[in-house]
Design a protein around this motif. Structure first.
Motif, PDB file in Angstrom:
ATOM      1  N   THR A 101      -6.249  27.984  56.403  1.00  0.00           N
ATOM      2  CA  THR A 101      -6.055  27.067  55.275  1.00  0.00           C
ATOM      3  C   THR A 101      -5.016  27.566  54.283  1.00  0.00           C
ATOM      4  O   THR A 101      -4.753  26.906  53.274  1.00  0.00           O
ATOM      5  CB  THR A 101      -7.382  26.826  54.537  1.00  0.00           C
ATOM      6  OG1 THR A 101      -7.913  28.082  54.082  1.00  0.00           O
ATOM      7  CG2 THR A 101      -8.390  26.144  55.448  1.00  0.00           C
ATOM      8  N   GLY A 102      -4.416  28.729  54.550  1.00  0.00           N
ATOM      9  CA  GLY A 102      -3.299  29.188  53.737  1.00  0.00           C
ATOM     10  C   GLY A 102      -3.646  30.046  52.551  1.00  0.00           C
ATOM     11  O   GLY A 102      -2.868  30.113  51.581  1.00  0.00           O
ATOM     12  N   GLU A 103      -4.788  30.746  52.585  1.00  0.00           N
ATOM     13  CA  GLU A 103      -5.147  31.631  51.473  1.00  0.00           C
ATOM     14  C   GLU A 103      -4.086  32.735  51.329  1.00  0.00           C
ATOM     15  O   GLU A 103      -3.832  33.475  52.284  1.00  0.00           O
ATOM     16  CB  GLU A 103      -6.517  32.250  51.712  1.00  0.00           C
ATOM     17  CG  GLU A 103      -7.674  31.265  51.644  1.00  0.00           C
ATOM     18  CD  GLU A 103      -7.923  30.775  50.229  1.00  0.00           C
ATOM     19  OE1 GLU A 103      -7.609  31.529  49.279  1.00  0.00           O
ATOM     20  OE2 GLU A 103      -8.407  29.647  50.076  1.00  0.00           O
ATOM     21  N   PRO A 104      -3.456  32.874  50.152  1.00  0.00           N
ATOM     22  CA  PRO A 104      -2.380  33.871  49.977  1.00  0.00           C
ATOM     23  C   PRO A 104      -2.770  35.306  50.321  1.00  0.00           C
ATOM     24  O   PRO A 104      -1.938  36.039  50.877  1.00  0.00           O
ATOM     25  CB  PRO A 104      -2.008  33.721  48.493  1.00  0.00           C
ATOM     26  CG  PRO A 104      -2.373  32.314  48.159  1.00  0.00           C
ATOM     27  CD  PRO A 104      -3.620  32.024  48.952  1.00  0.00           C
ATOM     28  N   PRO A 105      -4.008  35.773  50.021  1.00  0.00           N
ATOM     29  CA  PRO A 105      -4.337  37.170  50.364  1.00  0.00           C
ATOM     30  C   PRO A 105      -4.349  37.449  51.863  1.00  0.00           C
ATOM     31  O   PRO A 105      -4.441  38.611  52.264  1.00  0.00           O
ATOM     32  CB  PRO A 105      -5.741  37.352  49.764  1.00  0.00           C
ATOM     33  CG  PRO A 105      -5.861  36.306  48.718  1.00  0.00           C
ATOM     34  CD  PRO A 105      -5.093  35.140  49.246  1.00  0.00           C
ATOM     35  N   LEU A 106      -4.246  36.384  52.682  1.00  0.00           N
ATOM     36  CA  LEU A 106      -4.253  36.560  54.132  1.00  0.00           C
ATOM     37  C   LEU A 106      -2.951  36.070  54.769  1.00  0.00           C
ATOM     38  O   LEU A 106      -2.889  35.849  55.976  1.00  0.00           O
ATOM     39  CB  LEU A 106      -5.448  35.818  54.748  1.00  0.00           C
ATOM     40  CG  LEU A 106      -6.824  36.398  54.404  1.00  0.00           C
ATOM     41  CD1 LEU A 106      -7.931  35.440  54.825  1.00  0.00           C
ATOM     42  CD2 LEU A 106      -7.021  37.760  55.061  1.00  0.00           C
ATOM     43  N   ASN A 107      -1.906  35.938  53.967  1.00  0.00           N
ATOM     44  CA  ASN A 107      -0.642  35.413  54.483  1.00  0.00           C
ATOM     45  C   ASN A 107       0.005  36.379  55.476  1.00  0.00           C
ATOM     46  O   ASN A 107       0.144  37.570  55.207  1.00  0.00           O
ATOM     47  CB  ASN A 107       0.333  35.151  53.334  1.00  0.00           C
ATOM     48  CG  ASN A 107       1.669  34.642  53.838  1.00  0.00           C
ATOM     49  OD1 ASN A 107       1.725  33.744  54.677  1.00  0.00           O
ATOM     50  ND2 ASN A 107       2.743  35.237  53.351  1.00  0.00           N
ATOM     51  N   TYR A 108       0.404  35.864  56.630  1.00  0.00           N
ATOM     52  CA  TYR A 108       1.083  36.657  57.656  1.00  0.00           C
ATOM     53  C   TYR A 108       2.534  36.228  57.843  1.00  0.00           C
ATOM     54  O   TYR A 108       3.283  36.855  58.599  1.00  0.00           O
ATOM     55  CB  TYR A 108       0.355  36.509  59.000  1.00  0.00           C
ATOM     56  CG  TYR A 108       0.320  35.074  59.498  1.00  0.00           C
ATOM     57  CD1 TYR A 108       1.346  34.559  60.285  1.00  0.00           C
ATOM     58  CD2 TYR A 108      -0.719  34.231  59.140  1.00  0.00           C
ATOM     59  CE1 TYR A 108       1.327  33.236  60.708  1.00  0.00           C
ATOM     60  CE2 TYR A 108      -0.747  32.914  59.560  1.00  0.00           C
ATOM     61  CZ  TYR A 108       0.278  32.420  60.337  1.00  0.00           C
ATOM     62  OH  TYR A 108       0.262  31.107  60.741  1.00  0.00           O
TER      63      TYR A 108
END
Length: 511
Positions: free
Chosen positions: A430-437
């Motif tokens: 869903t695009g959570e910034p802390p998990l951005n790859y």
């Protein structure tokens, strides 16, 4: 009568002396150093001078192995309420550590090299919590609240280092009986009419009923079979909308990440003769299962020769311990294992992650797996920071926990761990910034995440693909996998990496 030649007499004397020395060595055992009650000490290593104890077998001695003292920090409290909250935090943490140590010592695994490390880690964290209490800034009258807890934790520390089950049981009762005021009773538990202290009900951990091998089912539906149906209001499936396959966009991104995996030189630059580092991260169960997988994979002629597999999972290092310190000793040990296998951190590109929480887990659903989800997020962020060329992290949750005989993640906690993994991956989707790859979307904080094999099944009730778990596949504690369970997980891992779209292109030769 003729005299024997001098060299013959010397040879006979030397032979007799050697035999005498060998016989004497049979009674030598190594004992750990004592725990100081007044100074901060590291986990004791064996003494330099052996102590002769003719009647005590080596198995009767503590098996604590040297472990660097973890960093447990308590911020200066800003008032009485915050101070009490910190004390309760330490109390809960140490209760969990003691219960884990009890379980480990009650069911030793002498054939498991991770077991001694697991025992040592629990003792190290108990000691670290005691030292954190010693360094805590005290508000007015704080000593009355701190003293009973500090005494109880020290007692538990000594019992843990001595591997004394009776001492652990005694200190656990003392620890659970510590109260923090509720009217200012000086930090001790309220008293009964007989003058004996009783435990504050808010501090006592109520154990989950455990029945061992007779619990062949708990009635939960595996996430892969649950689909769009609900468990306590939460949808099943491994991915959003009850699906067991990733959404098309997420899969396309994963394929792009997989295509970027290539042999790298020690400095991380592309090299035809370089290596693809593939590591595991996790606790004792993951270590045992990945050891079996490593052997199976390296014997498979289809495996890409450039792929170097390293078991980085280590006993005792649960998700909460990894998440709270990015510089924990765990990572130093893992990097040394990389070096031992001819790898550098710059060559690590793929990770298999399987974790579980340590300590007390008495929160209601869904809060309990949400805590694990948050800790897993911290772990994958640490992985990204430590291994800059990592592309993919595959995650698995626990196997069946219904046969557990102690508090180490029994059911429903083992089942709930699947939701923690599911929600973590969904947060990235869903695009959570802390998990951005994706660097095109901003700072890269984590690798691309996806499910590895889903390992949970409801005991002996077959799931959709026929998977079951029998009690005789587990170790005596009903929690750690025995050889049959390790081999079963290893086979599932190998099948996954040989067939998954994002895995086979780098794992197999010639793909």
């Amino acid at each position: 009568m003729t005299n024997s030649p001098p060299f013959l007499r010397q040879t006979v004397f030397l032979l007799i002396s050697c035999l005498w020395l060998v016989a004497c060595q049979q009674n030598v055992v190594v004992t750990p150093t004592a725990v100081s009650q007044t100074t901060a000490t590291a986990i004791p290593a064996p003494t330099d001078e052996p102590t002769t104890v003719p009647t005590a077998p080596p198995t009767a001695q503590p098996t604590i192995t040297p472990v660097s003292l973890p960093a447990v920090m308590l911020e200066p409290p800003r008032g009485r309420a915050e101070f009490i909250a910190q004390l309760q935090q330490v109390q809960t943490e140490v209760i969990g550590l003691v219960e884990t140590q009890q379980q480990l010592l009650a069911f030793p695994r002498p054939d498991d090299p991770e077991w001694a490390g697991d025992v040592a880690v629990q003792a190290a964290f108990i000691q670290a919590n005691r030292l954190a209490l010693e360094g805590l800034s005290l508000p007015a009258a704080g000593e009355n609240l701190l003293g009973p807890l500090e005494t109880a934790v020290l007692t538990c520390e000594e019992a843990a280092l001595a591997e004394n089950l009776d001492g652990l049981a005694s200190c656990l009762a003392e620890l659970q009986a510590v109260s923090f005021g509720r009217g200012g009773n000086g930090g001790t538990a309220p008293s009964t009419g007989s003058g004996q202290a009783v435990a504050n009900p808010e501090n006592v951990v109520i154990p989950i009923p455990l029945v061992g091998c007779t619990q062949t089912s708990v009635g939960f539906v595996p996430l892969t079979d649950l689909g769009a149906e609900l468990y306590m209001g939460q949808q099943g499936g491994l991915y959003p909308d009850g699906q067991n396959t990733p959404p098309a966009d997420h899969l396309a991104a994963g394929l792009a990440q997989a295509q970027a995996i290539q042999p790298l030189a020690a400095d991380g630059s592309p090299a035809a003769d370089g290596k693809i580092g593939f590591i595991s991260v996790g606790m004792s169960n993951a270590a045992l299962e990945f050891t079996a997988f490593l052997r199976l994979a390296n014997e498979d002629p289809a495996k890409n020769d450039s792929v170097v597999i390293v078991n980085g999972a280590q006993g005792g290092w649960t998700s909460n311990k990894l998440a709270e310190n990015p510089d924990a000793e765990y990572w130093q040990v893992l990097d040394q294992r990389l070096a031992d296998n001819g790898l550098t951190p710059a060559q690590v590109q793929v990770v298999w992650l399987k974790e579980a929480r340590g300590g007390v887990k008495n929160e209601p659903f869904p809060q309990e797996p949400q805590i694990l989800q948050a800790q897993l997020q911290s772990v994958v962020q640490i992985v990204q920071a430590r291994y800059p060329n990592v592309k993919i992290v595959y995650l698995s949750s626990r196997i069946y926990g219904g046969y557990a005989t102690g508090p180490l993640n029994p059911e429903p906690i083992a089942y709930h761990s699947g939701f923690a993994v599911k929600w973590l991956i969904e947060a990235q989707i869903t695009g959570e910034p802390p998990l951005n790859y994706d660097p095109a979307r901003g700072e890269v904080s984590a690798p691309w995440l996806a499910w590895g094999p889903y390992l949970w099944a409801d005991g002996q009730t077959p799931r959709g693909d026929g998977l079951t778990w029998a009690c005789n596949e587990f170790a005596d504690d009903g929690t750690h996998p025995g050889d049959p369970a390790r081999d079963k997980v290893a086979a599932m891992l190998l099948d996954f990496f040989k067939t998954d779209e994002t895995a086979r292109m780098w794992f197999l030769e010639g793909e």
